[in-house]
Design an enzyme around this catalytic site. Structure first.
Site, PDB file in Angstrom:
ATOM      1  CB  SER A 128     -17.471 -17.056 -12.224  1.00 27.10           C
ATOM      2  OG  SER A 128     -16.757 -17.316 -13.399  1.00 27.10           O
ATOM      3  CE1 TYR A 153     -20.007 -22.232 -12.311  1.00 30.97           C
ATOM      4  CE2 TYR A 153     -19.188 -21.225 -14.332  1.00 30.97           C
ATOM      5  CZ  TYR A 153     -19.104 -21.408 -12.967  1.00 30.97           C
ATOM      6  OH  TYR A 153     -18.130 -20.754 -12.255  1.00 30.97           O
ATOM      7  CE  LYS A 157     -20.788 -19.718  -9.668  1.00 28.29           C
ATOM      8  NZ  LYS A 157     -20.923 -20.082  -8.247  1.00 28.29           N
TER       9      LYS A 157
HETATM   10  C1  UD1 Z   1     -14.448 -22.073 -16.829  1.00 34.63           C
HETATM   11  C2  UD1 Z   1     -15.555 -21.083 -16.604  1.00 34.63           C
HETATM   12  C3  UD1 Z   1     -15.334 -20.388 -15.308  1.00 34.63           C
HETATM   13  C4  UD1 Z   1     -15.240 -21.393 -14.199  1.00 34.63           C
HETATM   14  C5  UD1 Z   1     -14.094 -22.336 -14.498  1.00 34.63           C
HETATM   15  C6  UD1 Z   1     -13.943 -23.393 -13.427  1.00 34.63           C
HETATM   16  C7  UD1 Z   1     -16.610 -19.889 -18.441  1.00 34.63           C
HETATM   17  C8  UD1 Z   1     -16.411 -18.973 -19.582  1.00 34.63           C
HETATM   18  N1  UD1 Z   1     -15.540 -20.149 -17.721  1.00 34.63           N
HETATM   19  O1  UD1 Z   1     -13.257 -21.318 -17.015  1.00 34.63           O
HETATM   20  O2  UD1 Z   1     -16.402 -19.538 -15.033  1.00 34.63           O
HETATM   21  O3  UD1 Z   1     -15.049 -20.748 -12.986  1.00 34.63           O
HETATM   22  O4  UD1 Z   1     -14.330 -22.958 -15.744  1.00 34.63           O
HETATM   23  O5  UD1 Z   1     -14.921 -24.361 -13.507  1.00 34.63           O
HETATM   24  O6  UD1 Z   1     -17.694 -20.334 -18.191  1.00 34.63           O
HETATM   25  N2  UD1 Z   1      -7.825 -25.660 -21.926  1.00 34.63           N
HETATM   26  C9  UD1 Z   1      -7.063 -26.404 -22.795  1.00 34.63           C
HETATM   27  N3  UD1 Z   1      -7.011 -27.745 -22.605  1.00 34.63           N
HETATM   28  C10 UD1 Z   1      -7.679 -28.393 -21.595  1.00 34.63           C
HETATM   29  C11 UD1 Z   1      -8.449 -27.612 -20.701  1.00 34.63           C
HETATM   30  C12 UD1 Z   1      -8.516 -26.244 -20.910  1.00 34.63           C
HETATM   31  O7  UD1 Z   1      -6.450 -25.888 -23.721  1.00 34.63           O
HETATM   32  O8  UD1 Z   1      -7.595 -29.633 -21.495  1.00 34.63           O
HETATM   33  C13 UD1 Z   1      -7.870 -24.195 -22.108  1.00 34.63           C
HETATM   34  C14 UD1 Z   1      -9.273 -23.677 -22.367  1.00 34.63           C
HETATM   35  O9  UD1 Z   1      -9.548 -23.682 -23.740  1.00 34.63           O
HETATM   36  C15 UD1 Z   1      -9.175 -22.265 -21.782  1.00 34.63           C
HETATM   37  C16 UD1 Z   1      -8.149 -22.400 -20.657  1.00 34.63           C
HETATM   38  O10 UD1 Z   1      -7.440 -23.604 -20.910  1.00 34.63           O
HETATM   39  O11 UD1 Z   1      -8.673 -21.403 -22.745  1.00 34.63           O
HETATM   40  C17 UD1 Z   1      -8.777 -22.475 -19.292  1.00 34.63           C
HETATM   41  O12 UD1 Z   1      -9.794 -23.479 -19.301  1.00 34.63           O
HETATM   42  P1  UD1 Z   1     -10.511 -23.986 -17.977  1.00 34.63           P
HETATM   43  O13 UD1 Z   1      -9.511 -24.340 -16.945  1.00 34.63           O
HETATM   44  O14 UD1 Z   1     -11.501 -25.043 -18.371  1.00 34.63           O
HETATM   45  O15 UD1 Z   1     -11.289 -22.712 -17.405  1.00 34.63           O
HETATM   46  P2  UD1 Z   1     -12.234 -21.664 -18.188  1.00 34.63           P
HETATM   47  O16 UD1 Z   1     -12.942 -22.299 -19.300  1.00 34.63           O
HETATM   48  O17 UD1 Z   1     -11.438 -20.443 -18.432  1.00 34.63           O
END
Ligand code: UD1
Length: 345
Positions: A128, A153, A157
């Site tokens: 990842s 997590y 990795k």
């Molecule tokens: C995280 C992990 C990544 C993992 C992925 C899938 C880290 C840094 N990242 O990615 O390794 O592969 O999860 O499990 O460990 N967001 C919102 N509202 C929500 C949900 C998310 O605004 O309800 C935003 C988050 O703040 C982020 C973006 O959307 O900026 C993506 O979030 P998310 O889909 O959870 O993935 P990551 O955190 O990028």
């Protein structure tokens, strides 16, 4: 010539099921091992409907070396492994670190341990972009420094990559391709397989599509005060079918064995960073469906911005993400509609 059999651990899961479809489409035989802890057997029906072939399936836990040994004894034609079997929720890993270390690391070590005995030539490992932490510059190349992990997590990795490196450096008779995914999203265009999170989704797209469906009231956007053009975080959202295809290329490359380095690492992303607000807009534009959302505070542990430099995969694997974000969003929406129509959600 008939293509060999590939063992897909975690093959009923989100990325695993899409990869099994692409493996079968490319002529490989697949056998899936999955403990169904975060997936279910419906994925097998979906794979069969899409490809016309039902992959062999063993319900077992990869941390159990006896089950794995029995599997290799039964399927003595396995030549490659794609290892998806792992726990992947960042928040849960902070609450249950032992579960994460045990599950993710024991699975990998069991596989690496058994590969020489059963003549398996290579393993593709799901890593990842989390290994880069908050990168010093974007887009991120594979040469960017590995940052201290912010969750168990993420640490699994990093440690997994080190374990693979150490085992291969010790002279183990197989190869490995490590694939660092950015943010996999979307679903198969048939909507017969897709992402099915347990409970309240933690990831952006499942939460977004459930909100668009009316299952959730409102999507919370975590922060609009980041140092980005619109203040929301930036990610590289990579279509899951594009991602799956890279695994088939990686397997082919390992098995052909034309003298490449025994360990290769590739970023899998689009090369384009999109903010959370831009992604919501892309979904609305592509589907015509509004997503009620509000800005809330930052989520602890989030990276501000990260997107891939995918040139290494483009040039060496001849792989490129080709699906537009609009098509990807439409596929995610179609999958959510499928879940509604079939009464799953
Ligand atoms: C995280 C992990 C990544 C993992 C992925 C899938 C880290 C840094 N990242 O990615 O390794 O592969 O999860 O499990 O460990 N967001 C919102 N509202 C929500 C949900 C998310 O605004 O309800 C935003 C988050 O703040 C982020 C973006 O959307 O900026 C993506 O979030 P998310 O889909 O959870 O993935 P990551 O955190 O990028």
């Amino acid at each position: 010539m008939a293509k060999p059999r590939i063992l897909v651990t975690g093959g009923t899961g989100y990325i695993g099921s899409h990869t099994v479809v692409e493996l079968i489409n490319a002529g490989y035989k697949a056998v899936i091992i999955d403990n169904l802890s975060n997936s279910n057997k419906d994925a097998l029906d979906g794979i069969e409907k899409i490809t016309g072939l039902r992959p062999d399936f063993v319900e077992a836990d990869c941390t159990d070396i006896n089950s794995l040994t029995a599997l290799f004894e039964k399927y003595d034609d396995i030549k490659g492994i794609i290892n998806f079997a792992a726990s992947k929720a960042v928040g849960e890993s902070i609450e249950k670190p032992i579960l994460y270390y045990r599950n993710n690391l024991n699975t990998l070590m069991n596989l690496l341990d058994l590969m020489p005995r059963f003549g398996v030539k290579g393993i593709v490992f799901s890593s990842s972009c989390t290994v880069y932490g908050e990168p010093d510059q974007n887009p991120v190349t594979e040469a960017a420094p590995i940052k201290k992990a912010t969750s168990p997590y993420g640490n699994t990795k990093q440690i997994s990559e080190e374990i693979i490196t150490d085992v291969i450096s010790s002279g183990a008779p197989f190869k490995s391709v490590i694939l660092r995914y950015f943010n996999p999203v979307g679903a198969h265009p048939s909507a017969l397989i897709g992402e099915l999170p347990n409970g309240v989704p933690q990831n952006l797209i499942p939460y977004l599509t459930q909100t668009a469906m009316g299952i959730r009231k409102e999507l919370s956007v975590f922060g609009n005060d980041y140092d980005t053009p619109d203040g929301s975080c930036i990610r590289d959202f990579i279509n899951v079918v594009d991602l799956a295809k890279a695994h088939v290329i990686a397997v082919e490359r390992m098995l052909e064995d034309k003298g490449e380095a025994p360990i290769e690492i590739f970023n899998l992303g689009t090369g384009v960073g999109l903010s959370v607000l831009e992604l919501i807009a892309a979904f609305e534009r592509a589907t015509g469906v509004k997503v009620p959302h509000k800005i809330v505070g930052r989520r602890h542990g989030d990276i501000e911005k990260v997107w891939a430099d995918p040139r290494h995969a483009n040039e060496v694997l001849g792989w490129k993400a080709t699906t537009s974000i609009e098509d990807t969003m439409r596929s995610a929406w179609k999958w959510q509609q499928h879940l509604r129509e079939t009464g799953i959600m």
